[in-house]
Write a protein that holds these residues in place. Sequence first.
Motif: not given
Length: 167
Positions: A64-69, A155-167
């Motif tokens: 997920e991090y690779h895909e959402k880089y 991976v609900s709070v540590s996945g790339a989608t969760a991080v993107l929502a916090k940026l």
Amino acid sequence: MAQIQVGDILPSVSLKFCPYDSSLKNACGIPQNLKTDSFKGKKVVIFGVPGAFTPTCNNNHLPEYHEKYSDLVNKGVDQVVCLSTADAFVMDAWGKWANVSDKVIMAADGNGDFVKATGLVQDLTKNGMGAVRSKRFAMVVDDMKVVYIGVEFGVSVSGATAVLAKL
């Protein structure tokens, strides 16, 4: 030690990594230092996994991090770092196998210095994985200051989608 929190300054720790080599045939030579001090003045996403090639880490977290880089970069992220308590050679092999190229820095915290200093260490001896393992987490560090941290089993709070929502 208590777990690192939003507002805390990232500790000064040295990790190891193998610089990206576009030839998948080349094994890592001599691992290089990646000092957390090098994150000064940068926005960095660090995500930690209990083990390279383990099911959730390999099938969900890293891909997920690779895909959402690109999405992360578009939100101002300078570096994405995958951290595990494996050695630099294992992290390099995992990065090559997952084909993350130079998008995700595959960092080894072989002695557990980072996870111990941040309180993100867990003992997985009951699972046969060793006493010093990383918890599954993601953090956003802006100029050495933690501005987001999510720690969990899935991976609900540590996945790339969760991080993107916090940026």
